[in-house]
Design a protein around this motif. Structure first.
Motif, PDB file in Angstrom:
ATOM      1  N   PRO A  93      44.358  78.774  63.090  1.00  0.00           N
ATOM      2  CA  PRO A  93      43.167  79.073  63.890  1.00  0.00           C
ATOM      3  C   PRO A  93      41.895  78.881  63.069  1.00  0.00           C
ATOM      4  N   ILE A  94      40.840  78.427  63.723  1.00  0.00           N
ATOM      5  CA  ILE A  94      39.591  78.124  63.025  1.00  0.00           C
ATOM      6  C   ILE A  94      38.676  79.347  63.010  1.00  0.00           C
ATOM      7  N   SER A  95      38.292  79.756  61.795  1.00  0.00           N
ATOM      8  CA  SER A  95      37.305  80.838  61.671  1.00  0.00           C
ATOM      9  C   SER A  95      35.986  80.313  61.087  1.00  0.00           C
ATOM     10  N   THR A  96      36.051  79.275  60.237  1.00  0.00           N
ATOM     11  CA  THR A  96      34.829  78.655  59.726  1.00  0.00           C
ATOM     12  C   THR A  96      34.970  77.132  59.765  1.00  0.00           C
ATOM     13  N   PHE A  97      33.864  76.485  60.031  1.00  0.00           N
ATOM     14  CA  PHE A  97      33.812  75.016  60.043  1.00  0.00           C
ATOM     15  C   PHE A  97      32.583  74.624  59.238  1.00  0.00           C
ATOM     16  N   GLU A  98      32.820  73.922  58.134  1.00  0.00           N
ATOM     17  CA  GLU A  98      31.729  73.456  57.288  1.00  0.00           C
ATOM     18  C   GLU A  98      31.657  71.935  57.388  1.00  0.00           C
ATOM     19  N   MET A  99      30.437  71.408  57.454  1.00  0.00           N
ATOM     20  CA  MET A  99      30.270  69.959  57.570  1.00  0.00           C
ATOM     21  C   MET A  99      29.144  69.492  56.659  1.00  0.00           C
ATOM     22  N   HIS A 100      29.387  68.378  56.003  1.00  0.00           N
ATOM     23  CA  HIS A 100      28.358  67.662  55.254  1.00  0.00           C
ATOM     24  C   HIS A 100      28.126  66.376  56.033  1.00  0.00           C
ATOM     25  N   ASN A 101      26.920  66.216  56.586  1.00  0.00           N
ATOM     26  CA  ASN A 101      26.654  65.121  57.516  1.00  0.00           C
ATOM     27  C   ASN A 101      25.358  64.414  57.110  1.00  0.00           C
ATOM     28  N   THR A 102      25.500  63.175  56.607  1.00  0.00           N
ATOM     29  CA  THR A 102      24.339  62.365  56.248  1.00  0.00           C
ATOM     30  C   THR A 102      24.317  61.067  57.055  1.00  0.00           C
ATOM     31  N   LEU A 103      24.900  61.095  58.217  1.00  0.00           N
ATOM     32  CA  LEU A 103      24.996  59.923  59.072  1.00  0.00           C
ATOM     33  C   LEU A 103      23.617  59.356  59.382  1.00  0.00           C
ATOM     34  N   MET A 104      23.401  58.118  59.008  1.00  0.00           N
ATOM     35  CA  MET A 104      22.207  57.329  59.305  1.00  0.00           C
ATOM     36  C   MET A 104      20.923  57.829  58.633  1.00  0.00           C
ATOM     37  N   THR A 105      21.007  58.819  57.758  1.00  0.00           N
ATOM     38  CA  THR A 105      19.790  59.338  57.134  1.00  0.00           C
ATOM     39  C   THR A 105      19.247  58.407  56.060  1.00  0.00           C
ATOM     40  N   GLU A 106      20.067  57.490  55.555  1.00  0.00           N
ATOM     41  CA  GLU A 106      19.586  56.578  54.519  1.00  0.00           C
ATOM     42  C   GLU A 106      18.649  55.507  55.077  1.00  0.00           C
TER      43      GLU A 106
END
Length: 141
Positions: A93-106
């Motif tokens: 079961p999911i209690s925390t969801f961490e994301m590193h998202n740099t999509l298209m920022t460059e």
């Protein structure tokens, strides 16, 4: 981007919508070659491969503090946008969801990547900017 958890299937279904012209520019810069997508329908295998490589270099996820892999399923063109589909296998079961998202920022410095979660019947959203690429959200069981 939408992230929806299916406890019955033990997966997170991920759908990502990007504007075709912006994504073509970003991928062309990233892969250092000109890339164009169709206006409708499925993509060619080499196009899927280029998207797969790019997405996996720009988005990293952790569920319950454990790194998880997103499996790229494919993409389809819908006039001025592309829909990309991914899946994450979930073992608990999911209690925390961490994301590193740099999509298209460059290539688009003011890019805002909205991520909408539907997990454990709870809906939450995060906004990723170039200067805030790492965020997390908690869910009650």
């Amino acid at each position: 981007m939408n992230v929806e958890y299916s406890p019955e299937e033990r997966i997170c279904k991920v759908s990502l919508k990007v504007f075709t012209d912006d994504f073509e520019e970003t991928l062309s810069d990233f892969h250092q070659k000109s890339i164009e997508f169709p206006t409708k329908g499925t993509l060619k295998p080499y196009q899927d491969s280029l998207i797969h490589i790019y997405i996996h270099s720009k988005i990293k996820c952790k569920i319950n503090q454990k790194e998880v892999k997103m499996r790229y399923l494919g993409a389809e063109a819908d006039w001025d946008s592309l829909w990309c589909y991914l899946q994450i296998d979930v073992s608990e079961p999911i209690s925390t969801f961490e994301m590193h998202n740099t999509l298209m920022t460059e290539t688009h410095g003011r890019q805002k990547n909205m991520v909408h979660f539907n997990i454990n019947g709870q809906k939450k959203s995060l906004a990723f900017l170039k200067h805030t690429p790492l965020q997390s959200v908690q869910f009650l069981d």
